[in-house]
Design an enzyme around this catalytic site. Structure first.
Site, short mmCIF file in Angstrom:
data_model
loop_
_atom_site.label_atom_id
_atom_site.label_comp_id
_atom_site.label_asym_id
_atom_site.label_seq_id
_atom_site.Cartn_x
_atom_site.Cartn_y
_atom_site.Cartn_z
N ASP A 21 0.80 -1.14 -0.18
CA ASP A 21 0.22 0.10 0.03
C ASP A 21 0.88 1.30 -0.19
O ASP A 21 2.19 1.21 0.23
CB ASP A 21 -0.86 -0.22 1.21
CG ASP A 21 -1.77 1.15 1.01
OD1 ASP A 21 -2.38 1.66 0.10
OD2 ASP A 21 -1.83 1.72 2.43
N ASP A 23 -0.17 4.97 1.01
CA ASP A 23 -0.29 6.17 2.08
C ASP A 23 -0.24 5.57 3.50
O ASP A 23 -1.10 4.43 3.79
CB ASP A 23 -1.74 6.72 2.06
CG ASP A 23 -2.00 7.42 0.70
OD1 ASP A 23 -0.65 7.83 0.03
OD2 ASP A 23 -2.87 7.61 0.23
#
Length: 246
Positions: A21, A23
């Protein structure tokens, strides 16, 4: 440093690929997103007389880890507010789901441009170790700003595969916690999920990787809570990716 789930940490270089991922895992842009969402929704709620007021709990409950428009719809639904969906090319001034989402993106782009973003040092060290070991990597993000964020963080050239909010929209992939975005990234890397690892900091993202039956799902606790990440499907939880550098 603490490992919340098991005494022995796995060697990620033993996996066929590692999917990240963006963020909150590679970059602290979650703070920028939170700032942008807060500024936009506080103004919207004030203009429309919506109560109760927006709080950071709304971000975690309705926005974190979701595609932008799905997040807008979820949050407005929590206040019993329904507006037309619109289309992705709606102007930010339009009071549609897409227009409101695009309004937030304008705010995010301004904050990113003015303040920039520096990747987590521990994440860069892990990326270095995986590169040295020849382990393929990908970014799997709900954000439509993934390329801009990776560019600002000087990480873009690290990732031959990026499955982000733009790809999800163009290919009609459902938001996390559905597994589709992770599965597409694994397919594009030419690996099987069972032989690969996925790293997430959001409950919806952990749920997405777990639903995709990845061989290892790592939760990064940036404030969500280790117990919550484990409950969502994480096999282990770390405080920083530095803990996973071989």
């Amino acid at each position: 440093m603490a490992n919340h789930a098991a005494p022995a940490l796995p060697d990620l270089t033993a996996f066929d690929a590692v999917l990240f991922d963006l963020d909150g895992v590679l970059t602290p842009t979650a703070d920028v997103h939170m700032h942008a969402w807060r500024s936009m929704f506080e103004q919207l709620f004030a203009d429309w007389g919506i109560t109760p007021p927006y709080t950071d709990a709304d971000y975690f409950d309705s926005l974190d880890g979701k595609k932008r428009y799905d997040g807008v719809a979820s949050l407005l639904r929590s206040r019993d507010v329904e507006v037309p969906w619109g289309t992705p090319d709606d102007a930010p001034a339009l009071d549609t789901i897409c227009g409101i989402g695009n309004r937030k993106n304008v705010m995010f782009a301004r904050i990113l441009r003015e303040e920039g973003v520096v990747p987590y040092p521990g994440s860069v060290r892990l990326l270095d170790a995986l590169r040295d070991a020849g382990v393929p990597v990908a970014v799997v993000s709900s954000s439509k700003n993934a390329v801009e964020v990776l560019t600002a963080a000087k990480l873009l050239d690290r990732f031959p595969v990026i499955v982000d909010g733009v790809v999800a929209e163009n290919e009609h992939l459902p938001s996390k916690p559905a597994p589709d975005v992770f599965l597409v990234a694994a397919e594009r890397l030419g690996v099987t999920p069972a032989a690969s690892a996925a790293i997430e900091d959001a409950i919806s993202g952990v749920g997405s990787a777990a639903a995709g039956a990845f061989g290892l799902v790592v939760g990064v606790d940036r404030g969500t809570g280790a117990d919550e990440l484990i409950a969502a499907g994480a096999h282990i939880v770390v405080d920083d990716l530095d803990e996973l550098v071989p």
